[in-house]
Each structure stands twice: as C-alpha cells, then as structure tokens.
Write an enzyme that holds these catalytic residues in place. Structure first.
Site, PDB file in Angstrom:
ATOM      1  N   ASN A   1       0.807  -1.221   0.000  1.00 48.31           N
ATOM      2  CA  ASN A   1       0.000   0.000   0.000  1.00 48.31           C
ATOM      3  C   ASN A   1       0.840   1.270   0.000  1.00 48.31           C
ATOM      4  O   ASN A   1       0.378   2.316  -0.459  1.00 48.31           O
ATOM      5  CB  ASN A   1      -0.921  -0.009   1.223  1.00 48.31           C
ATOM      6  CG  ASN A   1      -1.577   1.341   1.453  1.00 48.31           C
ATOM      7  OD1 ASN A   1      -2.440   1.762   0.697  1.00 48.31           O
ATOM      8  ND2 ASN A   1      -1.149   2.044   2.496  1.00 48.31           N
TER       9      ASN A   1
ATOM     10  N   TYR B   1       4.292  11.344 -10.367  1.00 47.54           N
ATOM     11  CA  TYR B   1       3.381  10.390  -9.724  1.00 47.54           C
ATOM     12  C   TYR B   1       2.842   9.405 -10.763  1.00 47.54           C
ATOM     13  O   TYR B   1       2.832   8.192 -10.546  1.00 47.54           O
ATOM     14  CB  TYR B   1       2.244  11.150  -9.041  1.00 47.54           C
ATOM     15  CG  TYR B   1       1.152  10.281  -8.484  1.00 47.54           C
ATOM     16  CD1 TYR B   1       1.431   9.228  -7.621  1.00 47.54           C
ATOM     17  CD2 TYR B   1      -0.186  10.526  -8.814  1.00 47.54           C
ATOM     18  CE1 TYR B   1       0.422   8.434  -7.106  1.00 47.54           C
ATOM     19  CE2 TYR B   1      -1.201   9.733  -8.298  1.00 47.54           C
ATOM     20  CZ  TYR B   1      -0.891   8.695  -7.451  1.00 47.54           C
ATOM     21  OH  TYR B   1      -1.896   7.908  -6.950  1.00 47.54           O
TER      22      TYR B   1
END
Length: 258
Positions: free
Chosen positions: A94, A161
C-alpha cells in the site's frame, strides 16, 4: 450484510498501515479472519492505533517498522514477519506517495522525483522481490500492489506520480510471470479516496472535489473503508486465476474501452 471470512486462518502484511487507506485494509483483513502485520516507516503511533483497532475486534496483529526504499530494511521486515507468522499468505503493498503538496507540473523538483521513484517504484519492487521470493519458497502466496487510475489520464499536477504508478504496473507484470503459478501478483487501482490527507489538500478544497463528483457516474467519492475489501479481493480464492491484472475501482470516472 454479514462480514465475509475470506482470510480465515491466513496471514496478511499491509505496508503503510498506520494511517489512511492502509489502516482500513489492515482492519478489514482482520475482520475477515486474518492475522495481520501492520507496517509503518515513521508513524509508530498510527500503527499502534491500527493494531489496537484490530485487537478491539478480537483480532491478532503486531507492528513492523521499515523504510521500504532501503533493501536491508525490507529484508529485516520480511524475516520478522515470516518468523512471527511461520510464513505469509498475503502482501498488500500500500505504501506510496502522490506528491500531494505539488499543485502544478511547473513546481516539479528533482527531490520530489527522486522521492516518488524511491518509494513507489523501488520500494514496491524490493517488497515484491524479497517477500515474493519467500512466498515462492513456501509454495504459495498472493501480492496486491496498490496502483492508481492516474495511469489512464496522466497527471498535469504531478507527472512524476503518474510515471511512478506506471512503474508499478511493470513490476506487477514482471513478477506475475516470474512467480507463476505459485504466487500471484496483481495491481488494484482505486480512484480518488477521501482520506484525511486528500480532504486537506489545497486543490480538493478549492473545487476539484465537486468537479470530479460531477464527472463520476456513481456520483460520489468513497471513503477508504469502502474500498478496503475490494483491494483484498485480488488476494482471495475467488481471484485464483488472476495474475498480472490491473483492476480499477473509480466509480466509472476512467472507463476503459475494450
């Protein structure tokens, strides 16, 4: 609806489980019967809160610290978890950064690029490589990498990103082939999730939330607990013939054509 027990008797490690989405995945895994290792890098208080939440519902959990961008830390974390559990059934990668303080591509810095690639790409790869290798040795396992729908549209705000999350796909597909058929590796890509971090972001508070809701067929932005079970689906027996998959859940915002 009664809570399913898809992870009864199984063990799960969730990275970045001290806060936000990772915490909800860890708690959901425990609610479904798993014993849970709660990873954190610096937020020991957050990780302790997640463990306390799990113990409050009668589950078993412990914390493990590591900087996943450092190979020695990942090796130590893997050894600690495997020794404590006697093996590991599920890894949920995660941990990831989104460069949330950057509001425009014009504000790109070398430091931000280095940081995102170190955490999102290098860190994910090290975890998949080290823990997946041990799963392969034990003869079974499932890995879920948390990706992003940013790969569909890119990001004018933070191109680094989008680049990093494309890297996660490459990691997923490569190790899915390397580890088959014993260890499955998939990517789950949620759309926007209203975590505390997102709710406090400048663009989210200045109209972006309303714009995205208007463009989302489901007409809302979910909280992290709603999508925790969806991420875990890829580690269940119902997904036993799925590996190398990119699965998204974004309310229809980024519908992908056939």
């Amino acid at each position: 609806m009664p809570m399913p027990r898809r992870f009864e008797g199984r063990t799960v490690l969730v990275t970045g489980a001290g806060t936000g989405y990772g915490a909800e995945i860890a708690v959901r895994a425990a609610q479904e019967g798993a014993r849970v290792a709660v990873h954190y890098r610096s937020s020991v208080a957050g990780a302790d809160r997640t463990v306390a939440r799990i113990k409050d519902i009668g589950g078993e959990a412990f914390t493990v610290q590591a900087d996943i961008s450092v190979h020695a830390d990942v090796i130590r974390m893997a050894s600690e978890v495997f020794d404590r559990f006697g093996g590991l059934d599920v890894l949920v990668n995660n941990v990831g950064d989104v460069a949330g303080d950057q509001m425009s591509w014009r504000n790109l810095t070398e430091e931000s690029v280095d940081h995102l690639l170190a955490v999102d790409v290098k860190g994910t790869m090290l975890c998949v490589h080290e823990i997946g290798s041990r799963m392969l040795d034990q003869g079974h396992g499932a890995i879920v990498n948390i990706g992003s729908t940013v790969i569909v549209r890119g990001s004018m705000r933070a191109p680094q990103y989008a680049a990093a999350k494309y890297g996660v796909l490459g990691i997923t597909k490569s190790y899915a082939q390397a580890f088959a058929p014993f260890v499955r590796v998939n990517t789950f890509a949620p759309g926007f999730i209203e975590t505390e971090t997102l709710l406090n972001r400048e663009d989210w508070k200045s109209g972006r939330r309303e714009d995205l809701i208007a463009k989302t067929p489901m007409g809302r932005i979910p909280g992290p607990s709603e999508l925790a079970g969806t991420a875990l689906f890829l580690a269940t027996d119902d997904a036993s013939h799925m590996t190398g998959v990119y699965l998204n859940a974004d309310g229809g915002y980024n519908m992908i054509g056939a």
